[in-house]
Design a protein around this motif. Structure first.
Motif, PDB file in Angstrom:
ATOM      1  N   SER A  29      16.547  10.536  49.013  1.00 15.63           N
ATOM      2  CA  SER A  29      18.136  10.716  49.632  1.00 15.63           C
ATOM      3  C   SER A  29      18.967  10.781  50.463  1.00 15.63           C
ATOM      4  CB  SER A  29      18.199  12.914  49.586  1.00 15.63           C
ATOM      5  OG  SER A  29      17.610  13.045  50.164  1.00 15.63           O
ATOM      6  N   VAL A  30      20.150  10.576  50.694  1.00 18.67           N
ATOM      7  CA  VAL A  30      20.789  10.036  51.977  1.00 18.67           C
ATOM      8  C   VAL A  30      20.728  11.220  52.901  1.00 18.67           C
ATOM      9  CG1 VAL A  30      22.678   9.631  52.913  1.00 18.67           C
ATOM     10  CG2 VAL A  30      23.016   9.307  51.053  1.00 18.67           C
ATOM     11  N   GLU A  31      20.012  12.687  52.779  1.00 20.79           N
ATOM     12  CA  GLU A  31      19.741  13.836  54.411  1.00 20.79           C
ATOM     13  C   GLU A  31      18.704  12.814  55.115  1.00 20.79           C
ATOM     14  OE1 GLU A  31      20.640  14.708  51.357  1.00 20.79           O
ATOM     15  OE2 GLU A  31      22.930  14.445  51.738  1.00 20.79           O
ATOM     16  N   GLU A  32      17.540  12.268  53.745  1.00 21.86           N
ATOM     17  CA  GLU A  32      16.554  11.670  53.965  1.00 21.86           C
ATOM     18  C   GLU A  32      16.174  10.894  54.310  1.00 21.86           C
ATOM     19  OE1 GLU A  32      12.545  11.330  52.419  1.00 21.86           O
ATOM     20  OE2 GLU A  32      13.184  14.201  51.824  1.00 21.86           O
ATOM     21  N   GLN A  33      16.954   9.324  54.725  1.00 22.75           N
ATOM     22  CA  GLN A  33      17.557   8.308  54.875  1.00 22.75           C
ATOM     23  C   GLN A  33      17.993   8.458  56.700  1.00 22.75           C
ATOM     24  OE1 GLN A  33      17.192   5.472  53.136  1.00 22.75           O
ATOM     25  NE2 GLN A  33      18.538   4.085  54.073  1.00 22.75           N
ATOM     26  N   ASN A  34      18.883   9.626  56.144  1.00 21.60           N
ATOM     27  CA  ASN A  34      19.432   9.645  57.883  1.00 21.60           C
ATOM     28  C   ASN A  34      18.160   9.806  58.941  1.00 21.60           C
ATOM     29  OD1 ASN A  34      22.263   8.378  56.900  1.00 21.60           O
ATOM     30  ND2 ASN A  34      22.999  11.372  57.482  1.00 21.60           N
ATOM     31  N   LYS A  35      17.326  11.322  58.016  1.00 19.15           N
ATOM     32  CA  LYS A  35      17.065  11.924  59.399  1.00 19.15           C
ATOM     33  C   LYS A  35      15.435  10.492  59.166  1.00 19.15           C
ATOM     34  CE  LYS A  35      14.240  15.844  58.963  1.00 19.15           C
ATOM     35  NZ  LYS A  35      13.427  16.572  57.823  1.00 19.15           N
ATOM     36  N   PHE A  36      15.076   9.790  58.662  1.00 20.36           N
ATOM     37  CA  PHE A  36      13.937   9.243  58.753  1.00 20.36           C
ATOM     38  C   PHE A  36      13.993   7.543  58.927  1.00 20.36           C
ATOM     39  CE2 PHE A  36      11.728  12.561  56.216  1.00 20.36           C
ATOM     40  CZ  PHE A  36      11.767  13.090  57.263  1.00 20.36           C
ATOM     41  N   GLY A  37      14.725   7.896  58.292  1.00 20.75           N
ATOM     42  CA  GLY A  37      16.066   5.152  58.491  1.00 20.75           C
ATOM     43  C   GLY A  37      15.009   4.433  57.239  1.00 20.75           C
ATOM     44  N   GLY A  38      15.863   4.462  56.901  1.00 17.25           N
ATOM     45  CA  GLY A  38      14.961   2.878  56.381  1.00 17.25           C
ATOM     46  C   GLY A  38      13.782   2.537  56.316  1.00 17.25           C
ATOM     47  N   GLU A  39      13.140   1.746  55.062  1.00 12.63           N
ATOM     48  CA  GLU A  39      11.862   0.904  55.310  1.00 12.63           C
ATOM     49  C   GLU A  39      12.093  -0.438  55.403  1.00 12.63           C
ATOM     50  OE1 GLU A  39       8.284   3.699  54.716  1.00 12.63           O
ATOM     51  OE2 GLU A  39       9.375   3.846  52.834  1.00 12.63           O
ATOM     52  N   PRO A  40      13.043  -1.271  56.091  1.00  7.14           N
ATOM     53  CA  PRO A  40      13.043  -2.552  55.500  1.00  7.14           C
ATOM     54  C   PRO A  40      11.807  -3.625  55.315  1.00  7.14           C
ATOM     55  CG  PRO A  40      13.355  -1.794  58.318  1.00  7.14           C
ATOM     56  CD  PRO A  40      13.461  -0.796  57.315  1.00  7.14           C
ATOM     57  N   TYR A  41      11.027  -3.678  55.611  1.00  9.02           N
ATOM     58  CA  TYR A  41       9.499  -4.315  55.488  1.00  9.02           C
ATOM     59  C   TYR A  41       9.111  -3.959  54.048  1.00  9.02           C
ATOM     60  CZ  TYR A  41       8.714  -0.036  57.477  1.00  9.02           C
ATOM     61  OH  TYR A  41       8.425   1.998  58.215  1.00  9.02           O
ATOM     62  N   LYS A  42       9.812  -3.042  53.127  1.00 11.35           N
ATOM     63  CA  LYS A  42       9.506  -2.636  51.784  1.00 11.35           C
ATOM     64  C   LYS A  42      10.428  -3.004  51.024  1.00 11.35           C
ATOM     65  CE  LYS A  42       6.421   1.424  52.624  1.00 11.35           C
ATOM     66  NZ  LYS A  42       6.538   2.728  51.822  1.00 11.35           N
ATOM     67  N   CYS A  43      12.158  -3.663  51.911  1.00 10.40           N
ATOM     68  CA  CYS A  43      12.656  -3.660  50.971  1.00 10.40           C
ATOM     69  C   CYS A  43      13.702  -5.416  49.774  1.00 10.40           C
ATOM     70  CB  CYS A  43      14.171  -3.604  51.870  1.00 10.40           C
ATOM     71  SG  CYS A  43      16.354  -2.720  50.392  1.00 10.40           S
ATOM     72  N   GLY A  59      18.392   4.616  60.780  1.00 11.16           N
ATOM     73  CA  GLY A  59      19.458   5.884  59.451  1.00 11.16           C
ATOM     74  C   GLY A  59      20.786   5.451  60.068  1.00 11.16           C
ATOM     75  N   ILE A  60      21.218   4.560  60.341  1.00 11.04           N
ATOM     76  CA  ILE A  60      22.679   4.726  60.562  1.00 11.04           C
ATOM     77  C   ILE A  60      23.042   4.009  59.148  1.00 11.04           C
ATOM     78  CG2 ILE A  60      24.577   3.513  61.457  1.00 11.04           C
ATOM     79  CD1 ILE A  60      21.985   3.298  64.537  1.00 11.04           C
ATOM     80  N   SER A  61      22.635   2.975  58.375  1.00 12.61           N
ATOM     81  CA  SER A  61      23.056   2.264  56.869  1.00 12.61           C
ATOM     82  C   SER A  61      22.473   3.072  56.168  1.00 12.61           C
ATOM     83  CB  SER A  61      22.648   0.898  57.513  1.00 12.61           C
ATOM     84  OG  SER A  61      21.676   0.735  57.121  1.00 12.61           O
ATOM     85  N   ILE A  62      22.963   3.070  54.695  1.00 18.25           N
ATOM     86  CA  ILE A  62      22.420   3.195  53.641  1.00 18.25           C
ATOM     87  C   ILE A  62      22.385   2.132  52.802  1.00 18.25           C
ATOM     88  CG2 ILE A  62      23.287   5.263  53.880  1.00 18.25           C
ATOM     89  CD1 ILE A  62      25.838   5.345  52.423  1.00 18.25           C
ATOM     90  N   CYS A  63      21.746   2.316  52.256  1.00 16.42           N
ATOM     91  CA  CYS A  63      21.305   1.207  50.987  1.00 16.42           C
ATOM     92  C   CYS A  63      22.520   0.740  50.036  1.00 16.42           C
ATOM     93  CB  CYS A  63      20.009   1.360  49.747  1.00 16.42           C
ATOM     94  SG  CYS A  63      18.794   1.667  50.702  1.00 16.42           S
ATOM     95  N   GLY A  64      23.000   1.872  49.343  1.00 17.18           N
ATOM     96  CA  GLY A  64      24.609   1.426  48.789  1.00 17.18           C
ATOM     97  C   GLY A  64      25.820   0.317  49.702  1.00 17.18           C
ATOM     98  N   ASP A  65      26.035   0.640  50.532  1.00 20.48           N
ATOM     99  CA  ASP A  65      26.639  -0.080  51.757  1.00 20.48           C
ATOM    100  C   ASP A  65      25.602  -1.803  51.432  1.00 20.48           C
ATOM    101  OD1 ASP A  65      28.886   1.392  51.874  1.00 20.48           O
ATOM    102  OD2 ASP A  65      27.925   2.305  53.688  1.00 20.48           O
ATOM    103  N   CYS A  66      24.424  -1.548  51.917  1.00 18.31           N
ATOM    104  CA  CYS A  66      23.915  -3.041  52.258  1.00 18.31           C
ATOM    105  C   CYS A  66      23.602  -3.723  51.786  1.00 18.31           C
ATOM    106  CB  CYS A  66      22.118  -2.238  53.116  1.00 18.31           C
ATOM    107  SG  CYS A  66      21.243  -3.324  54.287  1.00 18.31           S
ATOM    108  N   LYS A  67      23.447  -2.794  50.606  1.00 22.44           N
ATOM    109  CA  LYS A  67      23.789  -3.835  49.265  1.00 22.44           C
ATOM    110  C   LYS A  67      25.223  -4.399  48.774  1.00 22.44           C
ATOM    111  CE  LYS A  67      20.569  -2.186  45.826  1.00 22.44           C
ATOM    112  NZ  LYS A  67      19.935  -1.728  44.628  1.00 22.44           N
TER     113      LYS A  67
END
Ligand code: TRP
Length: 431
Positions: A352-366, A393-401
């Motif tokens: 979720s976006v909440e989790e993303q903000n809290k823990f950050g994404g995992e670019p090394y799996k992306c 956790g600043i960026s979210i996947c939708g925007d990055c995509k």
């Protein structure tokens, strides 16, 4: 443990076996000596090599060297193939002689492609895109089936390769067709032919490949040793002497080597030991022996070097493979289709976006981050920022995509324009 490394889109752990078991060296050891390293080098996408020192030495001293790769024209050229093309182009820019083989014999024998299809795919998918990406005239582009020099050399190499060896490497069995085996030797001939006298004789040659291709490299290095007239090695405890062995070498050739190096002549070898050893080095002896070998009609091949890059992950996870169309973006995909594939790709995002903000994404799996790292962002600082914004956790996947899809669309649009120009220049490549 996955380390937080902006360049570590794929865990190097998966590859460490290659270093230990197969004697591939890490690229880190020589990276510092390269003046303007390619993006793949800087970012550790190229992680390993075999005897690349010899190629680097030639680059740095302005001596002749070559880079070669082959492409099997069995389908579309995708971003994985683009990596190899870029590596060839980089070596051409460093002053190397570049060779691009279209492995039509292999596609015909192994994949059942008709000769006509091989021509069309070879030209349209591979050659034109390689030129559009920056390959310059002077590069030697050929179809295996057209090229007698390669076919003759493959026959010659075949004398040194037996069925057990080939089956251990390629998994051949009693049911394997003879032409399949012939096409394996054609690949070895591709790799060694830049060192024939027609192309200026022995020199360092690098074959940039994905790490799964190492068995071919090992086979070819082995064949080079076997077909050469002489073997030059340091031997004895603490390398007390240099030995030049030549089992089938003419006596006169051995004599000449003994005379020039001040070594002692035996029945089938020359040993150079103290005090003469202090005055010569291995490279000097090798280079003299090569000259003599050429004079007596031998090949004197330098064992081919290689670099190994990580694979691209498929856009849906797994391997990027030309047999799964959703897994890759082809260089001839329409810009809007390429962008769509990016939008459908699997990211390293949280639930979720909440989790993303809290823990950050995992670019090394992306897969998205991998596209940016391998292909779409040239500036290292800019890439580090994308990485940090993700892990913070600043960026979210939708925007990055969306951002990545746009870059991909633009890349393909630009590439297609360059392909149109490339078609006009085919004559300059002798095509
Ligand atoms: N066998 C390679 C493939 O399956 C193509 C190839 C032919 C090649 N000759 C080569 C690769 C020489 C590297 C070097 O794609």
């Amino acid at each position: 443990m996955t380390t937080l490394d902006p360049w570590g889109a794929v865990k190097i752990d998966n590859y460490s076996k290659l270093f230990d078991e197969f004697g591939i060296s890490t690229f880190d050891d020589i990276l510092g000596k390269i003046k303007n390293p390619h993006r793949y080098m800087r970012r550790h996408v190229i992680f390993g090599h075999r005897s690349y020192e010899s190629v680097l030495g030639a680059i740095l001293s302005g001596k002749p060297f070559a880079a070669l790769s082959g492409f099997m024209p069995s389908g579309k050229a995708h971003l994985g193939h683009k990596m190899v093309m870029e590596e060839l182009i980089w070596h051409q820019q460093q002053g190397g002689d570049v060779f691009l083989a279209i492995a039509d014999m292999e596609a015909h024998a192994v994949r059942g492609k008709s000769w006509k299809e091989c021509r069309e795919l070879g030209l349209n998918e591979y050659i034109i895109s390689a030129i559009a990406l920056g390959l310059e005239p002077g590069a030697h582009i050929y179809f295996q089936s057209d090229f007698n020099l390669v076919k003759d050399l493959s026959f010659e190499l075949g004398i040194r390769a037996n069925f057990s060896e080939l089956s251990a490497i390629y998994g051949f069995s009693g049911g394997t067709s003879v032409s399949h085996m012939v096409s394996a030797l054609a690949q070895s001939a591709d790799i060694l032919h830049p060192q024939l006298k027609e192309f200026g004789g022995p020199k360092p040659v690098v074959i940039p490949v994905g790490s799964d291709q190492d068995p071919h490299i090992r086979l070819t290095r082995g064949l080079a040793y076997k077909i050469n007239m002489f073997l030059v090695e340091k031997r004895g405890t603490e390398n007390r002497f240099i030995s030049v062995r030549g089992k089938a070498a003419p006596r006169e050739a051995l004599k000449e080597i003994a005379k020039h190096t001040g070594g002692k002549l035996y029945g089938e070898h020359v040993d150079i030991s103290k005090p003469r050893l202090e005055e010569v080095d291995l490279e000097e002896v090798e280079s003299f022996v090569r000259k003599v070998e050429m004079k007596y009609g031998g090949y004197a091949f330098v064992p081919p070097s290689s670099t190994y890059h990580k694979f691209m992950t498929g856009l849906q996870g797994g391997k990027m493979s030309s047999s799964i169309s959703e897994s890759y973006i082809a260089l001839t995909d329409k810009p809007e289709d390429g962008a769509k594939k990016v939008m459908r790709a699997i990211t390293g995002g949280r639930i979720s976006v909440e989790e993303q903000n809290k823990f950050g994404g995992e670019p090394y799996k992306c897969c998205i981050y991998e596209l940016l790292l391998y292909h779409l962002i040239e500036d290292d600082n800019e890439l580090v920022k994308v990485y940090k914004d993700c892990t913070d956790g600043i960026s979210i996947c939708g925007d990055c995509k969306k951002f990545t899809a746009e870059l991909m669309g633009n890349f393909l649009k630009d590439h297609h324009e360059k392909r149109e120009l490339a078609k006009e220049t085919l004559k300059e490549f002798g095509l």
